[in-house]
Design a protein around this motif. Structure first.
Motif, short mmCIF file in Angstrom:
data_model
loop_
_atom_site.label_atom_id
_atom_site.label_comp_id
_atom_site.label_asym_id
_atom_site.label_seq_id
_atom_site.Cartn_x
_atom_site.Cartn_y
_atom_site.Cartn_z
N ASN A 1 0.83 -1.19 0.00
CA ASN A 1 0.00 0.00 0.00
C ASN A 1 0.87 1.25 0.00
OD1 ASN A 1 -2.07 1.77 0.45
ND2 ASN A 1 -3.09 0.43 1.93
N ASP A 2 0.52 2.21 -0.84
CA ASP A 2 1.17 3.52 -0.79
C ASP A 2 0.62 4.22 0.45
OD1 ASP A 2 3.12 4.74 -2.24
OD2 ASP A 2 1.95 4.86 -4.06
N PRO A 3 1.45 4.54 1.43
CA PRO A 3 0.92 4.86 2.75
C PRO A 3 0.37 6.27 2.93
CG PRO A 3 3.31 4.97 2.76
CD PRO A 3 2.90 4.60 1.37
N MET A 4 0.56 7.16 1.96
CA MET A 4 0.22 8.55 2.21
C MET A 4 -1.29 8.72 2.38
SD MET A 4 2.03 11.68 0.18
CE MET A 4 1.69 10.86 -1.34
N SER A 5 -1.68 9.63 3.25
CA SER A 5 -3.10 9.90 3.49
C SER A 5 -3.80 10.30 2.19
CB SER A 5 -3.23 11.02 4.53
OG SER A 5 -4.49 11.64 4.42
N THR A 6 -5.01 9.80 2.03
CA THR A 6 -5.73 10.07 0.78
C THR A 6 -6.93 10.98 0.98
OG1 THR A 6 -7.08 8.08 1.12
CG2 THR A 6 -5.09 7.82 -0.20
N ALA A 7 -7.22 11.38 2.23
CA ALA A 7 -8.50 12.04 2.49
C ALA A 7 -8.64 13.39 1.82
CB ALA A 7 -8.70 12.18 4.00
N LEU A 8 -7.53 14.09 1.57
CA LEU A 8 -7.64 15.40 0.93
C LEU A 8 -7.58 15.33 -0.59
CD1 LEU A 8 -5.83 18.02 3.19
CD2 LEU A 8 -8.22 17.31 3.15
#
Lengths: 452, 452
Positions: free
Chosen positions: A2-9
């Motif tokens: 998994n690409d770990p960066m936050s996706t919420a924005l």
């Protein structure tokens, strides 16, 4: 992985202001159903391929607002405090059904269906569409190139022609679409896509002569390597290459000029030098049309860059995410649809089946109202006014992907790649014509929806 | 703010195999100069805009191979142990010069120049090109749309039509290209791009009536909000909107139908209801051509999606990264160039100047051999065989971006945005024609390079 960066924005501002207004009006918690579909196949394509499903399920798992992100939203007055509180606890808890990755789709196919509250479902719109529109555009183009290339392997090498992270997704999408390998190392690291590469013109220019460059490459990578032969003079390069590597030379690469003509003369020269097993790889602004045009040339593999990562003229699929049902004040789901001029949608929750004839050839996409009797209803739907054939089979197209917020539909990239090949193989032959045309099979809506 | 994910594998496989072969041949440590340039302006454009420089400097700072990445390279035999050792200690230690972000460019402009050893410079090729090609394509398209829109603000809303991370870069690139705002929240978070948004059709469909939806939105976002008026009947929606919000209603949005015609009738209706300050925002498959066609319509702002994020038909700039010089065995830099058919390059290290006439209008891109006397040489270069004017000025175009591996050329997105506007304003008027044409000013090569 998994690409770990936050996706919420990775989200449009208006998704959050809608949540704010719906929290205030009390409608945020209403049950809704959103549907992903494409009104048309862009570019006169005859079928599309669904891709990005695996990446989307990963991204959904990372869809949590971090403290820094919430502070940003508050500081910039994107939404009010009540909405920030809601987002801080955000976790999708609904269900998602969808076409599996690699499956073919047609205009109106209900590619993904999201059941949840309005607030939890609407905030996913942007990310779902970004991923599906990008990856499906690439895989749809890759599938056409794969068909044009036949048994000859395709190498994806377009990383430098697209956004650096889009390139990783494009390499994955190309592999699902039938490409054999990619130049993109991160696609190997994250998704297990096989990566390949040898050298560029700069490597030849670095050395005092082409001979020294070839010697260096063979010493490091072995005689089975691929030597790039068009930095100076092609015929001289071929002579030097076979002299140094011997007949075990793996391949030569031609990156410029008239590729068909060059392939013929290089093949003759290689054969005359005894290197009749040495393969010829061509690269340089290829697309499905030029690949098809090289079918008669003695070429053993194609490297494709720009046209692959830009979807060969269609850089984005035309998928949209529309609400098709919502609970009324009594909690009952009611179909809803906008009536915007030229952009109407069909309300109602749908089930979808691929009708396959007794010869294994796809006949139609059958869309019926969702429910316990959907499969029985689909069997009876006439296509083009004709009778139904009892020997037809009906493959259900919507699989459970997320249940109560938990991913249940994860699968390997290899599985998606196999499905892509199998789904394309059952389409009628005209699906693979490169000329502009119409959808290869009709999408038949049998329900209370009327025409779109 | 920096996107923290490792960038080292955003790289083509062959960059690393070239390092392996060059380490073995002893040429890895040779001093080299690589140059980024575009052979042509795609799509009949008349100028291009350099963008992505700031993102590239961030990405360069994160270009370190992690242990997991090195383990992947070893496990998959991408390169040998000696190369893994080299990569484990990798840190770019050279110098980079480049056109500043927002600057206009033309065919052959030496947009970026990288001085370093072969091994440290070649591994950056893929990432440099990915970032510059993507972002420059977007900003170049945005600049045309900005000119077409004149004083009316442009809103970027294409996130759902491109890869989810490319969308963040596209929002940044659009802002540099003159867009006023974006829908993309992460672009606000990372780069300070102003974000905006209100509601979609789903918000109207969620409620039991359009009236209830408008009431909910006005209650939450105030009467200055933008109401979407084409879910059902436009005229009825306008009536309801003004009745509920009063003449302080901020704006209405039209997303379908004949936008020019709809704007005229909505304007009349708004005025007749006393809402003569309420703005009209149009959205829906706009590009620079349709924006220009709406110049006479009573429109107050444009939302642009698909065409912006896909570069309006040109989703990638045509930039390449070519070795133009390398040290000979005595350590002296020698010009080098490949001779591939149709894709030649010009060897030699270059300096570049924008010649500006006494009226402030750009006259030519002057390219001379780099060195202490480059500026003096540029002044004397004739353009189109004509005399030089002593009143002309010459703006140097290559600024130091990285010195001994340290970023020295960082600047704000706002600075790039201002430069874009200033650089475009000094181009001759025909630069802004939307029709296909040739570069707005000539690129004049005055050096020992011959023609390309």
């Amino acid at each position: 992985m998994n690409d770990p960066m936050s996706t919420a924005l990775l989200t449009d501002h208006y998704e959050l202001t809608m949540v704010q207004a719906a929290l205030r009006s009390g409608a945020a918690g209403r049950r809704t159903v959103f549907e992903v579909f494409a009104r048309h196949l862009p570019g006169g394509r005859r079928y599309g391929v669904v891709a990005g499903v695996g990446r989307l399920l990963d991204a959904l798992s990372s869809f949590r607002f971090t403290d820094d992100e919430l502070a940003f939203l508050a500081e910039h007055d994107v939404v009010d405090a009540a909405t920030i509180d809601f987002l801080a606890g955000y976790r999708f808890s609904g269900d998602v059904y969808g076409y599996r990755e690699g499956e073919s789709y047609f205009p109106g196919s209900p590619i993904m269906v999201v059941h949840g509250t309005f607030a939890e479902s609407v905030v996913l719109e942007t990310m779902i569409l970004s991923i599906l529109n990008h990856d499906s555009a690439i895989t749809s183009a890759a599938a056409r190139m794969s068909h044009a290339a036949g048994e000859r392997p395709l190498i994806e090498m377009g990383t430098r022609r697209t956004h650096e992270r889009a390139a990783v997704a494009a390499a994955r999408a190309a592999y699902i679409g039938g490409f054999a390998t990619s130049s993109n190392l991160r696609a190997g690291f994250l998704y297990g896509v096989p990566t390949r590469g040898t050298s560029a013109h700069a490597f030849t220019l670095l050395h005092d002569s082409e001979r020294q460059a070839f010697q260096a490459q063979i010493a490091a990578l072995g005689p089975a390597t691929t030597l790039l032969i068009d930095t100076y003079d092609v015929a001289e390069a071929v002579r030097t290459a076979v002299e140094l590597a011997g007949p075990e030379l793996g391949a030569v690469r031609i990156d410029s000029g008239d590729l068909a003509q060059a392939a013929v003369s290089v093949r003759q020269q290689l054969d005359s030098l005894g290197a009749d097993k040495t393969r010829i790889i061509v690269t340089g602004d290829l697309d499905e049309y030029s690949i098809a045009a090289l079918a008669a040339a003695p070429v053993d593999g194609y490297g494709v860059g720009t046209s692959l990562v830009t979807g060969s003229g269609v850089p984005t699929a035309a998928m949209v995410y529309k609400m098709v049902a919502r609970a009324d004040p009594d909690g009952e789901l009611q179909p809803v649809a906008k009536r915007s001029v030229g952009k109407p949608s069909r309300g109602g929750v749908k089930a979808a089946f691929r009708r396959i004839g007794p010869d294994g050839c796809a006949l139609a996409e059958i869309i019926v109202p969702d429910g316990p009797h959907a499969a029985q209803a689909a069997v009876t739907v006439p296509v083009n006014g004709g009778d139904t054939d009892p020997r037809d089979t009906h493959r259900p197209l919507l699989a459970p992907l997320v249940k109560d917020g938990e991913v249940v539909g994860g699968e390997s990239v290899a599985a998606a790649r196999d499905r892509r090949a199998a789904s394309a193989a059952e389409l009628p032959p005209e699906a693979h014509h490169l000329s502009r045309g119409y959808a290869a099979i009709p999408t038949v809506f049998a329900g209370p929806w009327g025409s779109p």
